[in-house]
Scaffold this motif. Structure first.
Motif, short mmCIF file in Angstrom:
data_model
loop_
_atom_site.label_atom_id
_atom_site.label_comp_id
_atom_site.label_asym_id
_atom_site.label_seq_id
_atom_site.Cartn_x
_atom_site.Cartn_y
_atom_site.Cartn_z
N GLY A 118 -2.04 -8.57 13.55
CA GLY A 118 -0.74 -7.97 13.33
C GLY A 118 -0.22 -7.20 14.52
N MET A 119 -1.00 -7.13 15.61
CA MET A 119 -0.56 -6.44 16.83
C MET A 119 0.74 -7.05 17.35
SD MET A 119 -2.58 -6.26 20.48
CE MET A 119 -3.59 -4.84 20.16
N THR A 120 1.65 -6.21 17.80
CA THR A 120 2.90 -6.71 18.36
C THR A 120 2.72 -7.10 19.83
OG1 THR A 120 3.64 -4.54 19.10
CG2 THR A 120 4.18 -5.19 16.82
N LEU A 121 3.68 -7.83 20.35
CA LEU A 121 3.62 -8.22 21.75
C LEU A 121 3.64 -7.00 22.66
CD1 LEU A 121 3.63 -10.39 23.97
CD2 LEU A 121 6.14 -10.47 23.76
N ALA A 122 4.44 -6.00 22.30
CA ALA A 122 4.51 -4.77 23.12
C ALA A 122 3.17 -4.06 23.15
CB ALA A 122 5.59 -3.85 22.57
N GLU A 123 2.47 -4.01 22.02
CA GLU A 123 1.15 -3.38 21.97
C GLU A 123 0.15 -4.18 22.80
OE1 GLU A 123 1.28 -1.34 17.52
OE2 GLU A 123 0.74 -3.46 17.75
N PHE A 124 0.27 -5.48 22.74
CA PHE A 124 -0.61 -6.33 23.55
C PHE A 124 -0.36 -6.12 25.04
CE2 PHE A 124 -0.83 -10.34 25.98
CZ PHE A 124 -2.21 -10.49 26.01
N GLN A 125 0.91 -5.99 25.41
CA GLN A 125 1.23 -5.81 26.83
C GLN A 125 0.60 -4.53 27.38
OE1 GLN A 125 5.52 -6.09 26.45
NE2 GLN A 125 5.54 -8.11 27.43
N TRP A 126 0.50 -3.51 26.55
CA TRP A 126 -0.09 -2.24 27.02
C TRP A 126 -1.55 -2.44 27.41
CZ3 TRP A 126 -3.97 1.23 25.99
CH2 TRP A 126 -3.85 2.48 26.58
N ILE A 127 -2.34 -3.08 26.54
CA ILE A 127 -3.76 -3.28 26.88
C ILE A 127 -3.90 -4.33 27.98
CG2 ILE A 127 -4.57 -2.53 24.62
CD1 ILE A 127 -5.06 -5.48 23.92
N SER A 144 -8.36 -8.33 26.73
CA SER A 144 -6.96 -8.75 26.63
C SER A 144 -6.63 -9.93 27.54
CB SER A 144 -6.04 -7.57 26.97
OG SER A 144 -6.30 -7.08 28.27
N ILE A 145 -7.39 -10.11 28.61
CA ILE A 145 -7.21 -11.26 29.51
C ILE A 145 -8.39 -12.19 29.26
CG2 ILE A 145 -6.99 -12.06 31.88
CD1 ILE A 145 -5.81 -9.38 32.61
N THR A 146 -8.12 -13.35 28.75
CA THR A 146 -9.18 -14.24 28.26
C THR A 146 -9.56 -15.33 29.25
OG1 THR A 146 -7.54 -15.65 27.17
CG2 THR A 146 -8.48 -13.83 25.88
N GLU A 147 -9.02 -15.27 30.46
CA GLU A 147 -9.35 -16.27 31.47
C GLU A 147 -9.78 -15.57 32.75
OE1 GLU A 147 -6.45 -20.04 30.48
OE2 GLU A 147 -5.56 -18.32 31.52
N TRP A 148 -10.63 -16.25 33.51
CA TRP A 148 -11.05 -15.72 34.80
C TRP A 148 -10.43 -16.58 35.89
CZ3 TRP A 148 -15.94 -16.43 38.09
CH2 TRP A 148 -15.98 -15.43 39.08
N ARG A 149 -9.41 -16.03 36.53
CA ARG A 149 -8.73 -16.73 37.63
C ARG A 149 -8.75 -15.81 38.84
NH1 ARG A 149 -3.15 -17.70 34.78
NH2 ARG A 149 -3.74 -15.67 33.94
N PRO A 150 -9.79 -15.92 39.67
CA PRO A 150 -9.94 -14.97 40.79
C PRO A 150 -8.74 -14.88 41.70
CG PRO A 150 -11.93 -16.28 40.49
CD PRO A 150 -10.90 -16.88 39.60
N GLY A 177 -4.70 -4.18 35.70
CA GLY A 177 -4.87 -3.18 36.75
C GLY A 177 -6.33 -3.01 37.12
N HIS A 178 -7.22 -3.07 36.13
CA HIS A 178 -8.65 -2.99 36.38
C HIS A 178 -9.10 -4.10 37.32
CE1 HIS A 178 -12.95 -3.38 34.51
NE2 HIS A 178 -12.98 -2.77 35.67
#
Length: 376
Positions: free
Chosen positions: A101-110, A63-69, A116-117
């Motif tokens: 077709g994923m919604t923004l709210a569904e994306f925010q969950w993942i 879900s996070i496509t960039e690595w920004r330490p 957090g990881h």
């Protein structure tokens, strides 16, 4: 000279107390702090392994496509920021092929789960840095431990880099998930770090002088057996990561058979042949089972060898391995039969953590036997 009586007191001068050795006297307080710090790191790494497993099971890792330490520590703070992150996610194969077709709210969950990881990984790094550099600043690092504590931090940094290397494999081409072999490397290094910390905690739990004395009574042969168990258990853990990486547990859901037979269907269908060992779900799960059976037999043989040990604690350490190995096999079977539900999958992974730590403890007990009375 006058003769002295046999029981005459030669001198009434009080003898000076014996001076403690250098090893016993050196930085006792620092050793206690270092042990508490290591235990904290151990608990955090165990939790991190569970969080990483849940990240994989919830399909949140890409879900996070960039690595920004550094800047990546701050989450999106506006609607524009969220839209930017969502647009980056919609450009990768996982969205196009699986979550279109994923919604923004569904994306925010993942997104929050993966964020957090990564934040938890940063937190572990901060705990390590505060403890290590704090002990350095106050000159409280126990003698001989500086390089070992530094190695933990370097391995943690390497783990972060490997984590991004793993994620990057799922951002292009037709990949729905990260490459299974990169996931195996990532998980394998996590277990290496955890095992080192476990060994250090065991060593820090006893005075250095006790360890030196105990080493004279070590069981070299049993220590080698424990080393073999550590290596074999690590191999099984890494193979389990290959199973998780391609969702192989979902392909064959019966036991002890595989789709009703001894071997899975289309076991060697991929070309070249070696690809079946890492990309064919049925084949990967088949060998995970076979290696598990072989490992259990190996552990029983090591336990039978340990029963000849004169040290009760050492024998108990190997008995604990066999008991946990049996429980771990039961967890694996239930996980497959239930269709790999999240709770059973995490329990199975946690069982692997316990099993690896028990093999490390058995190795430590063989090398540094605990003192016991002659009567025992």
């Amino acid at each position: 000279m006058a003769k002295r009586a046999i029981f005459e007191e030669v001198s009434t001068t009080e003898r000076p107390a014996a001076t403690a050795g250098v090893i016993d006297a050196a930085k006792r307080g620092a050793r206690g702090f270092a042990r508490a710090w290591l235990i904290t790191l151990f608990v955090l790494v165990v939790v991190m392994i569970a969080v990483g497993g849940l990240t994989r099971l919830t399909d949140s890792g890409l879900s996070i496509t960039e690595w920004r330490p550094l800047s990546g520590a701050l989450p999106p703070r506006s609607a524009e920021d969220w839209q930017r992150e969502f647009d980056l996610y919609r450009a990768i194969p996982e969205y196009e092929l699986q979550n279109k077709g994923m919604t923004l709210a569904e994306f925010q969950w993942i997104y929050w789960w993966e964020w957090g990881h990564r934040q938890f990984g940063r937190f572990i790094g901060v705990v390590w840095a505060l403890g290590f550099f704090g002990m350095l600043a106050f000159r409280q690092v126990p003698p001989g431990w500086t390089s070992r504590f530094l190695a933990l931090g370097l391995l943690g940094g390497l783990q972060g880099a490997i984590g991004w290397w793993m994620v990057a494999s799922g951002l292009e081409g037709t990949m729905l998930d990260v490459a299974s072999y990169r996931l195996a490397v990532h998980l394998g290094l996590a277990f290496v770090i955890l095992s080192l910390i476990a060994w250090y905690v065991l060593s820090m739990s006893r005075p250095e002088a006790d360890l030196i004395q105990a080493r004279r009574a070590q069981d070299t042969g049993l220590g080698r057996w424990a080393g073999v168990l550590i290596g074999a258990t690590f191999f099984q853990v890494i193979w389990g990561a290959l199973v998780a990486g391609i969702d192989a547990g979902l392909w064959v859901r019966d036991w002890p058979t595989m789709n009703g037979g001894v071997f899975p269907v289309d076991m060697w269908v991929l070309e070249p042949l070696w690809r079946n060992m890492i990309d064919n779900p049925g084949t990967v799960q088949f060998f995970h089972r076979v290696f598990g059976y072989a490992l259990f037999v190996l552990m029983i043989v090591a336990w039978l060898r340990a029963r000849r040990s004169a040290n009760a604690a050492t024998k108990g350490a190997f008995a604990a391995i066999v008991a946990m190995a049996f429980l771990q096999m039961v967890l694996g079977v239930v996980t497959v039969l239930e269709g790999v539900p999240l709770q059973w999958a995490i329990l199975h992974q946690f069982g692997a953590v316990i099993l690896v730590c028990l093999t490390v403890r058995a190795r430590h007990r063989a090398k540094y036997p605990l003192p016991q009375s002659v009567r025992t």
